[in-house]
Scaffold this motif. Sequence first.
Motif, PDB file in Angstrom:
ATOM      1  N   ASP A 132      47.626  30.659  49.482  1.00  0.00           N
ATOM      2  CA  ASP A 132      48.181  32.004  49.664  1.00  0.00           C
ATOM      3  C   ASP A 132      49.483  32.168  48.889  1.00  0.00           C
ATOM      4  O   ASP A 132      49.804  33.268  48.431  1.00  0.00           O
ATOM      5  CB  ASP A 132      48.427  32.279  51.148  1.00  0.00           C
ATOM      6  N   GLN A 133      50.242  31.095  48.706  1.00  0.00           N
ATOM      7  CA  GLN A 133      51.502  31.156  47.970  1.00  0.00           C
ATOM      8  C   GLN A 133      51.262  31.331  46.474  1.00  0.00           C
ATOM      9  O   GLN A 133      52.065  31.943  45.781  1.00  0.00           O
ATOM     10  CB  GLN A 133      52.339  29.892  48.204  1.00  0.00           C
ATOM     11  N   ALA A 134      50.150  30.812  45.966  1.00  0.00           N
ATOM     12  CA  ALA A 134      49.862  30.900  44.531  1.00  0.00           C
ATOM     13  C   ALA A 134      49.246  32.237  44.144  1.00  0.00           C
ATOM     14  O   ALA A 134      49.380  32.676  43.009  1.00  0.00           O
ATOM     15  CB  ALA A 134      48.926  29.764  44.117  1.00  0.00           C
ATOM     16  N   LEU A 135      48.570  32.892  45.105  1.00  0.00           N
ATOM     17  CA  LEU A 135      47.877  34.147  44.798  1.00  0.00           C
ATOM     18  C   LEU A 135      47.922  35.045  46.020  1.00  0.00           C
ATOM     19  O   LEU A 135      47.341  34.732  47.055  1.00  0.00           O
ATOM     20  CB  LEU A 135      46.425  33.867  44.406  1.00  0.00           C
ATOM     21  N   SER A 136      48.613  36.167  45.911  1.00  0.00           N
ATOM     22  CA  SER A 136      48.749  37.058  47.063  1.00  0.00           C
ATOM     23  C   SER A 136      47.620  38.073  47.164  1.00  0.00           C
ATOM     24  O   SER A 136      47.414  38.671  48.212  1.00  0.00           O
ATOM     25  CB  SER A 136      50.093  37.789  47.014  1.00  0.00           C
ATOM     26  N   GLY A 137      46.887  38.309  46.084  1.00  0.00           N
ATOM     27  CA  GLY A 137      45.800  39.284  46.088  1.00  0.00           C
ATOM     28  C   GLY A 137      44.522  38.667  45.581  1.00  0.00           C
ATOM     29  O   GLY A 137      44.366  37.450  45.582  1.00  0.00           O
ATOM     30  N   THR A 138      43.606  39.494  45.130  1.00  0.00           N
ATOM     31  CA  THR A 138      42.312  39.029  44.636  1.00  0.00           C
ATOM     32  C   THR A 138      42.073  39.572  43.241  1.00  0.00           C
ATOM     33  O   THR A 138      42.294  40.753  42.978  1.00  0.00           O
ATOM     34  CB  THR A 138      41.184  39.493  45.587  1.00  0.00           C
ATOM     35  N   LEU A 139      41.620  38.690  42.346  1.00  0.00           N
ATOM     36  CA  LEU A 139      41.298  39.061  40.978  1.00  0.00           C
ATOM     37  C   LEU A 139      39.790  39.095  40.806  1.00  0.00           C
ATOM     38  O   LEU A 139      39.100  38.145  41.160  1.00  0.00           O
ATOM     39  CB  LEU A 139      41.895  38.058  39.988  1.00  0.00           C
ATOM     40  N   LEU A 140      39.272  40.168  40.260  1.00  0.00           N
ATOM     41  CA  LEU A 140      37.850  40.307  39.984  1.00  0.00           C
ATOM     42  C   LEU A 140      37.632  39.920  38.530  1.00  0.00           C
ATOM     43  O   LEU A 140      37.881  40.708  37.625  1.00  0.00           O
ATOM     44  CB  LEU A 140      37.395  41.745  40.249  1.00  0.00           C
ATOM     45  N   GLY A 141      37.212  38.689  38.311  1.00  0.00           N
ATOM     46  CA  GLY A 141      37.080  38.145  36.968  1.00  0.00           C
ATOM     47  C   GLY A 141      35.658  38.163  36.439  1.00  0.00           C
ATOM     48  O   GLY A 141      34.756  38.788  36.999  1.00  0.00           O
ATOM     49  N   MET A 142      35.457  37.434  35.356  1.00  0.00           N
ATOM     50  CA  MET A 142      34.202  37.455  34.622  1.00  0.00           C
ATOM     51  C   MET A 142      33.023  36.866  35.390  1.00  0.00           C
ATOM     52  O   MET A 142      31.888  37.208  35.082  1.00  0.00           O
ATOM     53  CB  MET A 142      34.370  36.745  33.279  1.00  0.00           C
ATOM     54  N   SER A 143      33.240  36.001  36.364  1.00  0.00           N
ATOM     55  CA  SER A 143      32.096  35.484  37.118  1.00  0.00           C
ATOM     56  C   SER A 143      31.380  36.609  37.858  1.00  0.00           C
ATOM     57  O   SER A 143      30.186  36.517  38.145  1.00  0.00           O
ATOM     58  CB  SER A 143      32.508  34.366  38.084  1.00  0.00           C
ATOM     59  N   PHE A 144      32.060  37.707  38.146  1.00  0.00           N
ATOM     60  CA  PHE A 144      31.437  38.918  38.684  1.00  0.00           C
ATOM     61  C   PHE A 144      30.974  39.825  37.545  1.00  0.00           C
ATOM     62  O   PHE A 144      29.824  40.254  37.503  1.00  0.00           O
ATOM     63  CB  PHE A 144      32.414  39.678  39.581  1.00  0.00           C
ATOM     64  N   LEU A 145      31.877  40.118  36.623  1.00  0.00           N
ATOM     65  CA  LEU A 145      31.611  41.107  35.577  1.00  0.00           C
ATOM     66  C   LEU A 145      30.427  40.734  34.687  1.00  0.00           C
ATOM     67  O   LEU A 145      29.660  41.605  34.274  1.00  0.00           O
ATOM     68  CB  LEU A 145      32.863  41.325  34.730  1.00  0.00           C
ATOM     69  N   LYS A 146      30.245  39.443  34.398  1.00  0.00           N
ATOM     70  CA  LYS A 146      29.148  39.043  33.504  1.00  0.00           C
ATOM     71  C   LYS A 146      27.773  39.199  34.159  1.00  0.00           C
ATOM     72  O   LYS A 146      26.762  39.174  33.468  1.00  0.00           O
ATOM     73  CB  LYS A 146      29.347  37.612  33.001  1.00  0.00           C
ATOM     74  N   LYS A 147      27.722  39.405  35.470  1.00  0.00           N
ATOM     75  CA  LYS A 147      26.452  39.623  36.156  1.00  0.00           C
ATOM     76  C   LYS A 147      26.025  41.094  36.137  1.00  0.00           C
ATOM     77  O   LYS A 147      24.936  41.430  36.573  1.00  0.00           O
ATOM     78  CB  LYS A 147      26.528  39.129  37.600  1.00  0.00           C
ATOM     79  N   LEU A 148      26.884  41.949  35.628  1.00  0.00           N
ATOM     80  CA  LEU A 148      26.576  43.364  35.529  1.00  0.00           C
ATOM     81  C   LEU A 148      25.761  43.645  34.269  1.00  0.00           C
ATOM     82  O   LEU A 148      25.785  42.867  33.313  1.00  0.00           O
ATOM     83  CB  LEU A 148      27.868  44.189  35.464  1.00  0.00           C
ATOM     84  N   LYS A 149      25.069  44.770  34.264  1.00  0.00           N
ATOM     85  CA  LYS A 149      24.380  45.208  33.054  1.00  0.00           C
ATOM     86  C   LYS A 149      25.418  45.506  31.982  1.00  0.00           C
ATOM     87  O   LYS A 149      25.247  45.170  30.815  1.00  0.00           O
ATOM     88  CB  LYS A 149      23.535  46.441  33.349  1.00  0.00           C
ATOM     89  N   ARG A 150      26.513  46.160  32.415  1.00  0.00           N
ATOM     90  CA  ARG A 150      27.615  46.416  31.491  1.00  0.00           C
ATOM     91  C   ARG A 150      28.857  46.833  32.268  1.00  0.00           C
ATOM     92  O   ARG A 150      28.779  47.292  33.404  1.00  0.00           O
ATOM     93  CB  ARG A 150      27.267  47.472  30.460  1.00  0.00           C
ATOM     94  N   PHE A 151      30.004  46.682  31.618  1.00  0.00           N
ATOM     95  CA  PHE A 151      31.248  47.275  32.092  1.00  0.00           C
ATOM     96  C   PHE A 151      31.920  47.856  30.864  1.00  0.00           C
ATOM     97  O   PHE A 151      31.865  47.295  29.788  1.00  0.00           O
ATOM     98  CB  PHE A 151      32.128  46.289  32.862  1.00  0.00           C
ATOM     99  N   GLU A 152      32.507  49.040  31.052  1.00  0.00           N
ATOM    100  CA  GLU A 152      33.000  49.773  29.901  1.00  0.00           C
ATOM    101  C   GLU A 152      34.291  50.506  30.252  1.00  0.00           C
ATOM    102  O   GLU A 152      34.386  51.137  31.307  1.00  0.00           O
ATOM    103  CB  GLU A 152      31.927  50.783  29.489  1.00  0.00           C
ATOM    104  N   ILE A 153      35.257  50.420  29.349  1.00  0.00           N
ATOM    105  CA  ILE A 153      36.487  51.189  29.490  1.00  0.00           C
ATOM    106  C   ILE A 153      36.431  52.320  28.481  1.00  0.00           C
ATOM    107  O   ILE A 153      36.241  52.097  27.285  1.00  0.00           O
ATOM    108  CB  ILE A 153      37.733  50.309  29.255  1.00  0.00           C
ATOM    109  N   ASN A 154      36.586  53.532  28.989  1.00  0.00           N
ATOM    110  CA  ASN A 154      36.598  54.716  28.140  1.00  0.00           C
ATOM    111  C   ASN A 154      37.836  55.519  28.533  1.00  0.00           C
ATOM    112  O   ASN A 154      37.853  56.166  29.579  1.00  0.00           O
ATOM    113  CB  ASN A 154      35.318  55.527  28.335  1.00  0.00           C
ATOM    114  N   GLY A 155      38.868  55.424  27.715  1.00  0.00           N
ATOM    115  CA  GLY A 155      40.137  56.092  28.045  1.00  0.00           C
ATOM    116  C   GLY A 155      40.749  55.470  29.278  1.00  0.00           C
ATOM    117  O   GLY A 155      41.018  54.284  29.319  1.00  0.00           O
ATOM    118  N   ARG A 156      40.941  56.271  30.327  1.00  0.00           N
ATOM    119  CA  ARG A 156      41.558  55.791  31.576  1.00  0.00           C
ATOM    120  C   ARG A 156      40.524  55.396  32.621  1.00  0.00           C
ATOM    121  O   ARG A 156      40.869  55.159  33.770  1.00  0.00           O
ATOM    122  CB  ARG A 156      42.478  56.867  32.143  1.00  0.00           C
ATOM    123  N   THR A 157      39.240  55.327  32.235  1.00  0.00           N
ATOM    124  CA  THR A 157      38.170  55.080  33.188  1.00  0.00           C
ATOM    125  C   THR A 157      37.449  53.775  32.909  1.00  0.00           C
ATOM    126  O   THR A 157      37.035  53.521  31.773  1.00  0.00           O
ATOM    127  CB  THR A 157      37.153  56.238  33.163  1.00  0.00           C
TER     128      THR A 157
END
Length: 162
Positions: A132-157
Amino acid sequence: MKNIGALVFLVLAAAIFVPGLIGNSNVDESPATVSNARSTGPASVKAYRDSRGHFSFSTRMNGERVEVLVDTGATMVAINQSTAHRIGARVSRDTYQVSTANGLVDASSATIKEIRIGNVRVRNVKALVLSDQALSGTLLGMSFLKKLKRFEINGRTLTLTR
């Protein structure tokens, strides 16, 4: 074990610098908006960039609500011990000591049975568990994202599609 240490170095380095970001609620727009596709189409969700330039979502990990910060530079999802316990993640007893910008940090591997964001659902996601001292929140990294069909940033979205 050296390979795991090398793979997690980027996640851990980012994790050291992220601690106050996730709990900060000063954002321009709502953190996540669910976009329901037609029943015949893919599931997708959208998040809008906040005032710091980050994307975040309210997720369900193993059925429990967890706020996450999307980190495309993180190899794996990173959670702290309290979150791992709360969501019932299967955490390995093996620990790895990895070097970060702030020194050595212990990490364990885990599997999150399911991560759900709106109507996007991903199963059996690999994660790192830090103190808990090393990480106060949760990061959603590539082990999740690579299982998606796609992820895309378009402007602010950011759009995640399963």
